[in-house]
Scaffold this active site. Structure first.
Site, PDB file in Angstrom:
ATOM      1  N   HIS A 284      68.157   8.944  65.776  1.00  0.00           N
ATOM      2  CA  HIS A 284      67.550   9.860  66.747  1.00  0.00           C
ATOM      3  C   HIS A 284      68.533  10.490  67.721  1.00  0.00           C
ATOM      4  CE1 HIS A 284      67.838   6.366  69.401  1.00  0.00           C
ATOM      5  NE2 HIS A 284      67.833   7.243  70.377  1.00  0.00           N
TER       6      HIS A 284
HETATM    7  C1  UD1 Z   1      66.295   8.799  75.067  1.00  0.00           C
HETATM    8  C2  UD1 Z   1      67.613   8.333  75.685  1.00  0.00           C
HETATM    9  C3  UD1 Z   1      68.359   7.472  74.669  1.00  0.00           C
HETATM   10  C4  UD1 Z   1      67.469   6.351  74.120  1.00  0.00           C
HETATM   11  C5  UD1 Z   1      66.197   6.972  73.569  1.00  0.00           C
HETATM   12  C6  UD1 Z   1      65.239   5.948  73.010  1.00  0.00           C
HETATM   13  C7  UD1 Z   1      68.600   9.908  77.307  1.00  0.00           C
HETATM   14  C8  UD1 Z   1      69.699  10.868  77.540  1.00  0.00           C
HETATM   15  N1  UD1 Z   1      68.471   9.453  76.048  1.00  0.00           N
HETATM   16  O1  UD1 Z   1      66.615   9.655  73.983  1.00  0.00           O
HETATM   17  O2  UD1 Z   1      69.496   6.896  75.291  1.00  0.00           O
HETATM   18  O3  UD1 Z   1      68.157   5.692  73.082  1.00  0.00           O
HETATM   19  O4  UD1 Z   1      65.543   7.703  74.599  1.00  0.00           O
HETATM   20  O5  UD1 Z   1      64.218   6.577  72.274  1.00  0.00           O
HETATM   21  O6  UD1 Z   1      67.890   9.575  78.226  1.00  0.00           O
HETATM   22  N2  UD1 Z   1      60.229  13.715  72.418  1.00  0.00           N
HETATM   23  C9  UD1 Z   1      58.901  13.758  72.029  1.00  0.00           C
HETATM   24  N3  UD1 Z   1      58.059  12.833  72.558  1.00  0.00           N
HETATM   25  C10 UD1 Z   1      58.444  11.901  73.461  1.00  0.00           C
HETATM   26  C11 UD1 Z   1      59.805  11.886  73.866  1.00  0.00           C
HETATM   27  C12 UD1 Z   1      60.669  12.783  73.334  1.00  0.00           C
HETATM   28  O7  UD1 Z   1      58.503  14.585  71.219  1.00  0.00           O
HETATM   29  O8  UD1 Z   1      57.623  11.097  73.904  1.00  0.00           O
HETATM   30  C13 UD1 Z   1      61.180  14.685  71.801  1.00  0.00           C
HETATM   31  C14 UD1 Z   1      61.307  15.992  72.516  1.00  0.00           C
HETATM   32  O9  UD1 Z   1      61.432  16.994  71.535  1.00  0.00           O
HETATM   33  C15 UD1 Z   1      62.633  15.872  73.248  1.00  0.00           C
HETATM   34  C16 UD1 Z   1      63.437  14.968  72.347  1.00  0.00           C
HETATM   35  O10 UD1 Z   1      62.445  14.105  71.747  1.00  0.00           O
HETATM   36  O11 UD1 Z   1      63.230  17.096  73.476  1.00  0.00           O
HETATM   37  C17 UD1 Z   1      64.450  14.141  73.038  1.00  0.00           C
HETATM   38  O12 UD1 Z   1      63.873  13.378  74.069  1.00  0.00           O
HETATM   39  P1  UD1 Z   1      64.781  12.851  75.287  1.00  0.00           P
HETATM   40  O13 UD1 Z   1      63.925  12.449  76.388  1.00  0.00           O
HETATM   41  O14 UD1 Z   1      65.842  13.854  75.559  1.00  0.00           O
HETATM   42  O15 UD1 Z   1      65.532  11.606  74.757  1.00  0.00           O
HETATM   43  P2  UD1 Z   1      65.575  10.718  73.449  1.00  0.00           P
HETATM   44  O16 UD1 Z   1      66.232  11.447  72.337  1.00  0.00           O
HETATM   45  O17 UD1 Z   1      64.264  10.092  73.167  1.00  0.00           O
END
Ligand code: UD1
Length: 347
Positions: A198
Site C-alpha cells: 500500500h
Molecule cells: C497511512 C500511513 C502509513 C500507514 C498506513 C496504514 C501516512 C503518511 N501514512 O497510509 O504510514 O502504514 O496508513 O494503512 O500517514 N483511503 C481510503 N479510505 C481510507 C483511508 C485511505 O480510500 O479509509 C485512500 C485514499 O485514496 C487516500 C489513500 O488511501 O488518498 C491514502 O491514504 P493516506 O491517509 O494518505 O495514508 P495510507 O496510505 O493509508
C-alpha cells in the site's frame, strides 16, 4: 483531563488498544481523538470493534487529501481540542500524518508529547513516514523505542534525555491475541502466500504497481491479497490486469490478519508492522522495498528486501536460518513500561 491519545489510521488503533486498557487500570483519564485519516469502515470502525478498542471521544473526520492539506486540517482541529482540554500529556504512535499533527500541535502548546515506536529510520526521506518520524522524535518529551538500535539512533541524533528502550507494543499485542485469531470467511487454497502492498512508492506509479503485480504473478502459488483502498483505487485507475493466481479480498480485521500470517507459506509486504509480525510468528517475509526500518528482521534471512524479479526468484528459494530473535523487540512488557512513563508525566 490527564492524557490525550491521538490516532487516525488502522495500525494506530491496534497499537493504542493495550496502552489504553492499561491507562484505565491505573485510573488515568484518557481522551481519545480520531483524526479521521482512515475513514473506511474496514480500516477504522471494524478494527476498533475487532480488538475491542474503546470508541474515540471525538472524530475530526478529516479524510484524505494531499499531505499538506490533511496535516493542516488536523492541526486546526487538534489545536482547538487541546486548548479546551489542557491535557498533561499527549500520546502519539509511529510515523503517520496523524502522529505528526498530534505531536506538532501539542509541542506548540507546550504540552509534553510521548512518542511510541520512536527512533525507527529507513534513511529514505522520499517516504512521507520518514519525514514524520524524524520530526515527531525531535519534538517528543519522551521517546519510547521498540528496539535498542532505535534508541541508539536517537542518541546519534542528539536525543538522549527522555529516550528509553521499552520494547514494541505490537509484540505485546500479538502475544495477547495469538490464541484468539480468526479465520476469514473465505474458501482457502491449501497453500498460499499472503501479500499486502500500500505504500505510496509502490502504488503511485503505473510502472511500479504493474511491475509488482507481474512479479506476484510469477510466484508459482496462490497469493491472498487483502487490498488497501489506496492500492485498489490505483489498480483501477492504471487498468492493471490481475494475474490469475491472485485472490483479492477486502481489508481484513487484525485477528483475521494474524490468522492469514500464521497460515501463509511466506508473506510479501511493504508494511513495517507486517514485517515485524512475520518475524515474531516465524514466517519468512519478502519485503518489496529498497530498505527497511526493521533491519533486525533481516537476521537469518527471515526477511529479505526484494528489488528485482531475479531477487524475488532467489528469495523464494531461501530457507531462513535459526530462530527469530524476538527479544530484540523487548520481553512483551512494553505497554507496562510505556504507561510507567505516562504516569511520570501526569503526576
Ligand atoms: C497511512 C500511513 C502509513 C500507514 C498506513 C496504514 C501516512 C503518511 N501514512 O497510509 O504510514 O502504514 O496508513 O494503512 O500517514 N483511503 C481510503 N479510505 C481510507 C483511508 C485511505 O480510500 O479509509 C485512500 C485514499 O485514496 C487516500 C489513500 O488511501 O488518498 C491514502 O491514504 P493516506 O491517509 O494518505 O495514508 P495510507 O496510505 O493509508
Amino acid at each position: 483531563m490527564e492524557v490525550v491519545t491521538i490516532v487516525g489510521t488502522r495500525p494506530e488503533f491496534t497499537k493504542a488498544y493495550l496502552v489504553s486498557q492499561s491507562l484505565k487500570k491505573k485510573k488515568i483519564e484518557e481522551y481519545v481523538i480520531h483524526t479521521g485519516q482512515h475513514y473506511d469502515n474496514k480500516l477504522s470502525r471494524d478494527i476498533f470493534n475487532d480488538v475491542g478498542f474503546r470508541e474515540p471521544d471525538i472524530n475530526l473526520n478529516i479524510g484524505s487529501g494531499t499531505h499538506g492539506w490533511q496535516t493542516g486540517k488536523m492541526l486546526i482541529g487538534l489545536e482547538k481540542i487541546l486548548i479546551e482540554n489542557k491535557p498533561d500529556a499527549v500520546i502519539v504512535y509511529g510515523d503517520t500524518n496523524s502522529a505528526l499533527a498530534g505531536a506538532l500541535t501539542a509541542a506548540k502548546l507546550n504540552i509534553p508529547v510521548l512518542h511510541i515506536e520512536a527512533g525507527a529510520r529507513s534513511f529514505n526521506k522520499e517516504m512521507p513516514e520518514e519525514i514524520n518520524r524524524i520530526i515527531v522524535d525531535h519534538l517528543a518529551t519522551i521517546n519510547c523505542c521498540a528496539t535498542k538500535r532505535n534508541l541508539l539512533q536517537l542518541n546519534k541524533e542528539g536525543i538522549s534525555i527522555g529516550a528509553i528502550f521499552t520494547g514494541d507494543v505490537m509484540l505485546d499485542l500479538i502475544e495477547n491475541f495469538k490464541d484468539r485469531v480468526l479465520m476469514p470467511r473465505l474458501v482457502f487454497p491449501k497453500s498460499f502466500f499472503l501479500a499486502t502492498i500500500h505504500r505510496a512508492e509502490n502504488t503511485d506509479s503505473n510502472e511500479r504497481l504493474s511491475e509488482i503485480f507481474s512479479w506476484l504473478g510469477k510466484i508459482g502459488d496462490r497469493v491472498v491479497f487483502p487490498i488497501h483502498p489506496r492500492t485498489k483505487e490505483k489498480l483501477k485507475r492504471f487498468k492493471i490486469k490481475l494475474p490469475e493466481n491472485i485472490i483479492l479480498i477486502s481489508p481484513v480485521s487484525y485477528r483475521e490478519m494474524l490468522w492469514l500470517e500464521m497460515h501463509a507459506q511466506k508473506i510479501i509486504t511493504d508494511s513495517g508492522g507486517v514485517q515485524k509480525e512475520a518475524y515474531w510468528l516465524g514466517v519468512p517475509c519478502l519485503t518489496f522495498r529498497r530498505e527497511t526500518e526493521w533491519t533486525e528482521t533481516l537476521k537469518g534471512e527471515w526477511n529479505q528486501l526484494i528489488t528485482s524479479e531475479e531477487h524475488l526468484q532467489k528469495g523464494l528459494k531461501i530457507k531462513p536460518k535459526g530462530k527469530p530473535d524476538v527479544a530484540l523487540f523487548g520481553n512483551g512488557k512494553a505497554v507496562q513500561k510505556v504507561v510507567a512513563e505516562v504516569i511520570k508525566l501526569v503526576k
